[in-house]
Design a protein around this motif. Structure first.
Motif, PDB file in Angstrom:
ATOM      1  N   TYR A 127       0.864  -1.191   0.000  1.00 58.76           N
ATOM      2  CA  TYR A 127       0.000   0.000   0.000  1.00 58.76           C
ATOM      3  C   TYR A 127       0.894   1.233   0.000  1.00 58.76           C
ATOM      4  O   TYR A 127       1.833   1.324   0.794  1.00 58.76           O
ATOM      5  N   CYS A 169       0.647   5.615  -0.112  1.00 58.31           N
ATOM      6  CA  CYS A 169      -0.267   6.752  -0.017  1.00 58.31           C
ATOM      7  C   CYS A 169      -0.206   7.555  -1.315  1.00 58.31           C
ATOM      8  O   CYS A 169       0.874   7.896  -1.794  1.00 58.31           O
ATOM      9  N   CYS A 196      -6.962   5.374   4.501  1.00 58.62           N
ATOM     10  CA  CYS A 196      -5.847   4.478   4.146  1.00 58.62           C
ATOM     11  C   CYS A 196      -5.970   3.150   4.877  1.00 58.62           C
ATOM     12  O   CYS A 196      -5.782   2.089   4.281  1.00 58.62           O
ATOM     13  N   HIS A 222       0.454  10.848  10.084  1.00 62.63           N
ATOM     14  CA  HIS A 222      -0.454  10.036   9.258  1.00 62.63           C
ATOM     15  C   HIS A 222      -0.240   8.527   9.431  1.00 62.63           C
ATOM     16  O   HIS A 222      -1.172   7.787   9.718  1.00 62.63           O
ATOM     17  N   HIS A 223       1.002   8.060   9.245  1.00 61.41           N
ATOM     18  CA  HIS A 223       1.214   6.609   9.308  1.00 61.41           C
ATOM     19  C   HIS A 223       1.091   6.081  10.736  1.00 61.41           C
ATOM     20  O   HIS A 223       0.653   4.946  10.955  1.00 61.41           O
ATOM     21  N   GLU A 234      -2.532   5.652  11.086  1.00 66.52           N
ATOM     22  CA  GLU A 234      -2.984   4.457  10.349  1.00 66.52           C
ATOM     23  C   GLU A 234      -2.733   3.192  11.170  1.00 66.52           C
ATOM     24  O   GLU A 234      -3.586   2.297  11.227  1.00 66.52           O
TER      25      GLU A 234
END
Ligand SMILES: [Zn+2]
Length: 340
Positions: free
Chosen positions: A27, A29, A210, A235-236, A239
């Motif tokens: 995956y 982004c 995501c 962000h990660h 996630e």
């Protein structure tokens, strides 16, 4: 010689192979389609393209998902200002992104998935997070409560045990119990698009898309999750908190991050006048293949200094490669020998 990657999660170089079947579940982004993508974005996307090709050359097959963020604050603001629907507005920049990728000869991932096609999936994931005590509501919005996820900080290696009061770690404008908490679902605002779901009306936050689309297409644990280094935190990290709270399993085995692109030695910014979209650079008469060559010329974990002199050198390097490769070609194919 096994393939080895530096894993941001473990801070080690580790041998890589996919968990099952010789298929790499990956995956990365993708773009937020509110404007034309800039050359810093394309540094990361070029890295992802090389990663795809290198994984395939290593004998693996690919199952790669990239998201297209087609709903967020900036998109909504711009669409409303231009009297366009969300779909009309994002359609323009999604198309432009695909054209730009073609200009740089970047491969299309196996799944290119828009966030707005997965609103129901996101709403049901947020409901499940609520049932397990990971969320709370405030003014019609729903937040992820970071204190329910003890592993928070394990990717960015940030120590969050200290007092974070006053720190600004997310860009949401809403009331939160803890400064680290982030919006999963945003209450509708007057005149803005929203979706009716079992959660009530509203729209998803950025981070949840995501997690939901990665798990939907690739399963609970990815082999590789990649993106730009600016996405590591928050962000990660967010996630991971969402995904692992949903599944109870590790979200990704390998985390790969491409470093920043600088322009003429400075951080790219509109205020410094050194902000370039791919289209800006092409409009100056630069060859796309030279841009691709330059973007790929520095190892992805090192900062890349993009200069127009560097682009000229890249063009020369390509000419030299062309000339030498044509010199290697045999003059004519050997004639088949007549039998008998
Ligand atoms: Zn993402």
């Amino acid at each position: 010689m096994p393939l080895r990657f530096y894993n941001t999660l473990t801070q080690q170089v580790e041998s890589f192979s996919p968990a099952t079947d010789g298929v790499v579940r990956m995956y990365t982004c993708g773009p937020t389609v509110y404007d034309y993508a800039h050359i810093g974005n394309f540094r990361t996307f070029t890295f992802v393209d090389l990663l795809r090709k290198w994984l395939r050359a290593s004998g693996f097959r690919l199952d790669h998902v990239m998201n297209v963020t087609d709903v967020d604050d900036k998109i909504i603001r711009n669409a409303v200002a231009q009297h366009k629907t969300l779909a009309e507005y994002t359609g323009i920049y999604t198309e432009a992104f695909l054209e730009d990728c073609a200009t740089l000869r970047l491969e299309r991932p196996e799944h290119l998935v828009p966030a707005t096609a997965h609103i129901d999936d996101m709403a049901s994931a947020i409901e499940r997070l609520g049932e397990t005590g990971h969320t709370y509501q405030s003014d019609g919005s729903i937040y992820f409560r970071i204190s329910t996820f003890p592993g928070y900080g394990k990717l960015s290696h940030n120590d969050f045990s200290g007092n974070l009061s006053g720190a600004r770690v997310d860009v949401d404008e809403y009331d939160k119990a803890d400064v680290r908490d982030f919006a999963l679902w945003k209450a509708p605002k007057e005149g803005e698009p929203s979706w009716e779901t079992p959660l009530g009306a509203g729209r998803p936050g950025w981070h949840i898309e995501c997690s939901v689309m990665a798990i939907k297409y690739l399963g609970d644990t990815l082999d590789i999750h990649a993106g730009g280094v600016d996405l590591v935190f928050p962000h990660h990290e967010n996630e991971i908190a969402q995904s692992e709270s949903l599944t109870g399993k590790p979200f990704a085995r390998f985390w790969l991050h491409a470093e920043f692109l600088m322009v003429e030695g400075q951080k790219m910014s509109k205020s410094l006048g050194n902000y370039f979209t791919l289209r800006d650079v092409v409009a100056r008469g630069c060859q796309p293949e030279a841009i691709r060559y330059l973007l790929a010329s520095v190892p992805y974990r090192k900062q890349l200094n993009f200069t127009f002199d560097g682009l000229k050198s890249a063009a020369t390097a390509i000419d030299r490669l062309r000339n030498s490769s044509s010199a290697w070609k045999p003059a004519a194919s050997p004639r088949a020998r007549a039998s008998g």
